[in-house]
Design an enzyme around this catalytic site. Sequence first.
Site, PDB file in Angstrom:
ATOM      1  N   TYR A 142       0.822  -1.209   0.000  1.00 14.13           N
ATOM      2  CA  TYR A 142       0.000   0.000   0.000  1.00 14.13           C
ATOM      3  C   TYR A 142       0.860   1.264   0.000  1.00 14.13           C
ATOM      4  O   TYR A 142       0.422   2.309  -0.467  1.00 14.13           O
ATOM      5  CB  TYR A 142      -0.908   0.028   1.233  1.00 14.13           C
ATOM      6  CG  TYR A 142      -2.214  -0.708   1.055  1.00 14.13           C
ATOM      7  CD1 TYR A 142      -2.238  -2.084   0.844  1.00 14.13           C
ATOM      8  CD2 TYR A 142      -3.424  -0.025   1.111  1.00 14.13           C
ATOM      9  CE1 TYR A 142      -3.439  -2.756   0.692  1.00 14.13           C
ATOM     10  CE2 TYR A 142      -4.623  -0.687   0.966  1.00 14.13           C
ATOM     11  CZ  TYR A 142      -4.633  -2.050   0.754  1.00 14.13           C
ATOM     12  OH  TYR A 142      -5.823  -2.707   0.602  1.00 14.13           O
ATOM     13  N   LYS A 191       3.380 -15.324   2.290  1.00 15.46           N
ATOM     14  CA  LYS A 191       3.637 -16.051   1.036  1.00 15.46           C
ATOM     15  C   LYS A 191       5.143 -16.284   0.970  1.00 15.46           C
ATOM     16  O   LYS A 191       5.830 -15.869   0.023  1.00 15.46           O
ATOM     17  CB  LYS A 191       3.109 -15.219  -0.151  1.00 15.46           C
ATOM     18  CG  LYS A 191       3.129 -15.936  -1.489  1.00 15.46           C
ATOM     19  CD  LYS A 191       2.123 -17.057  -1.621  1.00 15.46           C
ATOM     20  CE  LYS A 191       2.321 -17.823  -2.930  1.00 15.46           C
ATOM     21  NZ  LYS A 191       1.474 -19.034  -3.025  1.00 15.46           N
ATOM     22  N   ASP A 223      -2.578 -18.586   0.200  1.00 15.46           N
ATOM     23  CA  ASP A 223      -3.539 -19.327  -0.639  1.00 15.46           C
ATOM     24  C   ASP A 223      -4.232 -20.409   0.182  1.00 15.46           C
ATOM     25  O   ASP A 223      -5.450 -20.602   0.101  1.00 15.46           O
ATOM     26  CB  ASP A 223      -2.874 -19.887  -1.907  1.00 15.46           C
ATOM     27  CG  ASP A 223      -1.503 -20.496  -1.668  1.00 15.46           C
ATOM     28  OD1 ASP A 223      -1.005 -20.448  -0.524  1.00 15.46           O
ATOM     29  OD2 ASP A 223      -0.925 -21.032  -2.629  1.00 15.46           O
ATOM     30  N   ASP A 247      -6.367  -7.162   3.793  1.00 16.14           N
ATOM     31  CA  ASP A 247      -7.469  -6.508   3.093  1.00 16.14           C
ATOM     32  C   ASP A 247      -8.343  -7.572   2.420  1.00 16.14           C
ATOM     33  O   ASP A 247      -9.569  -7.575   2.556  1.00 16.14           O
ATOM     34  CB  ASP A 247      -6.903  -5.542   2.041  1.00 16.14           C
ATOM     35  CG  ASP A 247      -7.995  -4.885   1.218  1.00 16.14           C
ATOM     36  OD1 ASP A 247      -8.964  -4.384   1.825  1.00 16.14           O
ATOM     37  OD2 ASP A 247      -7.903  -4.886  -0.022  1.00 16.14           O
ATOM     38  N   ASP A 251     -12.276  -9.430   3.876  1.00 21.56           N
ATOM     39  CA  ASP A 251     -13.535  -9.409   3.115  1.00 21.56           C
ATOM     40  C   ASP A 251     -14.085 -10.834   2.976  1.00 21.56           C
ATOM     41  O   ASP A 251     -15.291 -11.062   3.090  1.00 21.56           O
ATOM     42  CB  ASP A 251     -13.333  -8.828   1.708  1.00 21.56           C
ATOM     43  CG  ASP A 251     -13.602  -7.328   1.639  1.00 21.56           C
ATOM     44  OD1 ASP A 251     -13.251  -6.640   2.614  1.00 21.56           O
ATOM     45  OD2 ASP A 251     -14.140  -6.857   0.627  1.00 21.56           O
TER      46      ASP A 251
HETATM   47  C1  IPM Z   1     -10.448  -1.383   3.550  1.00 19.74           C
HETATM   48  C2  IPM Z   1     -10.657  -0.745   2.206  1.00 19.74           C
HETATM   49  C3  IPM Z   1      -9.491   0.189   1.949  1.00 19.74           C
HETATM   50  C4  IPM Z   1      -8.228  -0.640   1.947  1.00 19.74           C
HETATM   51  C5  IPM Z   1      -9.600   1.035   0.649  1.00 19.74           C
HETATM   52  C6  IPM Z   1     -10.887   1.829   0.602  1.00 19.74           C
HETATM   53  C7  IPM Z   1      -8.414   1.923   0.449  1.00 19.74           C
HETATM   54  O1  IPM Z   1     -10.795  -1.712   1.225  1.00 19.74           O
HETATM   55  O2  IPM Z   1     -10.393  -0.649   4.553  1.00 19.74           O
HETATM   56  O3  IPM Z   1     -10.335  -2.602   3.607  1.00 19.74           O
HETATM   57  O4  IPM Z   1      -7.880  -1.244   0.916  1.00 19.74           O
HETATM   58  O5  IPM Z   1      -7.561  -0.698   2.988  1.00 19.74           O
HETATM   59 MG    MG Z   2     -10.853  -3.714   1.958  1.00 16.94          MG
END
Ligand code: IPM
Ligand code: MG
Length: 359
Positions: A142, A191, A223, A247, A251
């Site tokens: 990042y 990884k 993975d 990240d 999700d």
């Molecule tokens: C999160 C989001 C952010 C990230 C984006 C909006 C920059 O996806 O907080 O997970 O990638 O960290």
């Molecule tokens: Mg995110």
Amino acid sequence: MNFKITLIGGDGIGPEVTESARVVLEKIALVYNHSFKFNEALAGGCAIDACGKPLPEETLTACKESDAVLLGAVGGTKWDTYPGDKRPETAILGLRKQLGLFANLRPAKLFPTVLGDSPLRGDITEKGIDLIFVRELTGGIYYGERGRENKNGTTRAFDTETYTDSEIYRVGKYAFELAMQRRKNLVSVDKANVLESSRLWRETLHNLSREYPQVSYLDMLVDNAAMQLVKAPSQFDVIVTSNMFGDILSDEASVLTGSIGLLPSASVRNDLFGLYEPIHGSAPDIAGQNKANPIAAILSAAMMLKYSFSLFDEALSIENAVNTALSNGLRTADMFSASTKAVSTAEMTQHILEHIEKK
Ligand code: IPM
Ligand code: MG
């Protein structure tokens, strides 16, 4: 007690869900006799529109002068064509970096009342899901060098994953400490079969693990971790990983517990200050329609009470009220199914408010 909170609604559904969290905090203040002072600040696309940049100085100053920050979400189609360094998302990245918030805590817990909302089979969910990610937040790909080059008609783009041993050590230490307060089980995801930065990650975590003999520690390749999260999520307690892997995997984990609309997060450092935000995005397609799920933002406020203000009973009373709303069958559109009751953002918030009580 008195606390100063900066509210950053941001874009899309951000302002709606932040407002829900704010009224819940007001109710907590009333019921438990605290005083929360709110001040609003701009970040993201709305800040670009209002003052030409995603993270205005005043916003950063307001955050630094507060005890904690509550953020909605930033970004939207309107700003999607902006160059990388002018996009709304740079506001979040800037806030994280400039406030030194190196650890991002993302719990994924399956509320017993939403078992049926998980896409996983019952024989998997019945073992329970109660895990938390510690995602490194101010380093890695990042923040590494990135750019584009044109040479002999070929365009090359690059992003760089870099980590120092001290960056790895401080987030690793945080994760081990958190594991000590929980079920004493830590999985570090990397990884290391391919990436040199992952090999340094693994080495550093191994050295740290010697300081925590009570914690059962395991390395897992990313993975495999993606697969294990779906196959047997009950095996996880604390998962520590890099910015990018965290990240993505958070999700994935969020949807196992019913909806991404339920999951809060805390971005913290080694003192009590923190920035709290739902892990979902700004969902511009449903913005302003009273459809968004306010629970992730409300639970983010509960994390703020717990991690920044040490108000544990108060945090619990929010979690209980959320659980009550869900067990009463209330669902916003993201989670609605035939056996549940479809409610708006405002109705969900109201129901939660009515169930906040002092134990
Ligand atoms: C999160 C989001 C952010 C990230 C984006 C909006 C920059 O996806 O907080 O997970 O990638 O960290
Ligand atoms: Mg995110």
